[in-house]
Write an enzyme that holds these catalytic residues in place. Structure first.
Site, PDB file in Angstrom:
ATOM      1  N   ASP A 164       0.847  -1.194   0.000  1.00  0.00           N
ATOM      2  CA  ASP A 164       0.000   0.000   0.000  1.00  0.00           C
ATOM      3  C   ASP A 164       0.884   1.245   0.000  1.00  0.00           C
ATOM      4  O   ASP A 164       0.673   2.176   0.766  1.00  0.00           O
ATOM      5  CB  ASP A 164      -0.920  -0.018   1.229  1.00  0.00           C
ATOM      6  CG  ASP A 164      -2.042   1.011   1.149  1.00  0.00           C
ATOM      7  OD1 ASP A 164      -2.479   1.321   0.024  1.00  0.00           O
ATOM      8  OD2 ASP A 164      -2.486   1.493   2.204  1.00  0.00           O
ATOM      9  N   ASN A 209       1.738   7.127   3.115  1.00  0.00           N
ATOM     10  CA  ASN A 209       2.512   6.187   3.922  1.00  0.00           C
ATOM     11  C   ASN A 209       4.005   6.467   3.855  1.00  0.00           C
ATOM     12  O   ASN A 209       4.825   5.591   4.175  1.00  0.00           O
ATOM     13  CB  ASN A 209       2.219   4.746   3.495  1.00  0.00           C
ATOM     14  CG  ASN A 209       0.914   4.241   4.066  1.00  0.00           C
ATOM     15  OD1 ASN A 209       0.485   4.680   5.136  1.00  0.00           O
ATOM     16  ND2 ASN A 209       0.270   3.322   3.367  1.00  0.00           N
ATOM     17  N   ASP A 258       3.672   1.918   7.867  1.00  0.00           N
ATOM     18  CA  ASP A 258       2.424   1.159   7.768  1.00  0.00           C
ATOM     19  C   ASP A 258       2.482   0.019   6.754  1.00  0.00           C
ATOM     20  O   ASP A 258       1.995   0.141   5.618  1.00  0.00           O
ATOM     21  CB  ASP A 258       1.258   2.092   7.447  1.00  0.00           C
ATOM     22  CG  ASP A 258      -0.087   1.403   7.648  1.00  0.00           C
ATOM     23  OD1 ASP A 258      -0.095   0.228   8.076  1.00  0.00           O
ATOM     24  OD2 ASP A 258      -1.118   2.038   7.374  1.00  0.00           O
TER      25      ASP A 258
END
Length: 334
Positions: A206, A211, A223
């Site tokens: 992701d 992030n 993350d």
């Protein structure tokens, strides 16, 4: 195996339980708690006496097994030990990273300062590409065993099926949405076929600007909750948006840094719009699957309205057209 009691406890997590949980790891809290922006899990900054605050993440029940969570933790620790700037879990005095308190599973991270990246800045993209290339070198040494592969073949079908079977789509839009998703599925499979066999490695999963933090003139990657195995392009394409000329220039910057440390298979560029389409579809299904969590109707008030689904259909039609276009261009000697 999580129970209804675990879900109820998660939804009703309160400050005293948060402090008790963090202190069960041996830390001494000073009573300060600040909720951070997270919906899949519950995440808090917690003040610690005579020390820097920590970040406590409480896992949503039913999403990951203990083994999958520990595999994520081990990956981030492996990256950190390889001098790749990621935020890895703190270990307690027994070396544990995954903790339990009452009905909760949680992890404690050091707080990381920094500022948002500027994806428009070529030098930042080059530097970010270097660290993603280094991360992928570590990720390629083995595969996950408890975390899933990135499913390009069926995740879109699963998402649209959930939407249609659970009454989220306005009835008069169901046929248009259903036939469009069938068309998208065919085009996604065409993108996969044009790519051919690609390498599967451990990924962040992701990796997008939210992030990433910029700290001391370099990126820190946050993350890894969605870490999984898949093609390298999954950790790169979310930095490529906008008009084709703009995205092509950003791709060149990113891969200039990436290929300093790792080869890139240009065939994977065929997957970018397929992955973008799947993300749009799965994002809607993710909200739908969490709709009984009181935090979601508050956070996404526009969801489940007619206008939302009309815009969803429009976005997916645009994606269908994009998947018929040639992929972004990139050459190694650029």
């Amino acid at each position: 195996m999580e129970t209804d009691e675990d879900y109820d406890s998660y939804r009703n997590l309160d400050p005293s339980q948060i402090l008790d949980a963090v202190e069960s790891t041996g830390l001494i809290c000073d009573g300060r708690i600040f909720a951070l922006n997270s919906y899949e899990n519950r995440v808090y900054q917690v003040g610690i006496e005579d020390s820097k605050p920590v970040i406590a993440k409480f896992y949503r029940p039913g999403r990951w097994s203990d083994e999958a969570i520990l595999e994520e933790h081990a990956f981030t620790i492996e990256l950190l030990e390889s001098d790749i700037p990621v935020v890895a879990p703190q270990c307690d005095e027994k070396g544990n990273t995954l903790h339990r308190h009452r009905n909760f599973r949680f992890v404690v991270y050091p707080r990381q300062g920094g500022r948002p990246p500027e994806p428009d800045q070529p030098e930042q993209l080059v530097q970010l590409g270097r660290f993603i290339g280094m991360m992928h070198n570590v990720g390629a040494t083995r595969l996950f065993t408890s975390r899933p592969n990135l499913d390009l073949d069926s995740s879109g079908r699963d998402a649209s099926k959930y939407i249609l079977e659970n009454g989220f789509m306005p009835q008069d839009l169901e046929t248009a949405y259903s036939t469009l998703c069938e068309d998208l599925d065919r085009r996604i499979r065409n993108c996969i076929e044009r790519t051919g066999d690609y390498s599967t490695i451990r990924l962040h999963g992701d990796c997008h600007p939210s992030n990433i933090l910029w700290f001391n003139n370099g990126p820190v990657i946050l993350d890894f909750d969605d870490a999984r195995s898949g093609p390298a392009i999954q950790d790169l394409w979310m930095f490529l948006s906008g008009e084709r000329q703009y995205a092509t220039a950003r791709l060149a910057d990113l891969l200039e840094g990436y290929t300093t440390f790792r080869d890139f298979d240009a065939r994977e560029l065929h997957l970018i719009e397929a992955l973008r389409s799947l993300r749009i579809m799965n994002y809607a299904a993710w909200i739908a699957r969490r709709w009984d969590d009181p935090a979601f109707p508050l956070a996404f008030p526009q969801f489940n309205t007619r206008r939302y689904w009309e815009e969803q259909i429009l976005s997916l039609r645009e994606q269908a057209a994009l998947m018929d276009e040639p992929p972004l261009e990139w050459t190694m000697d650029r």
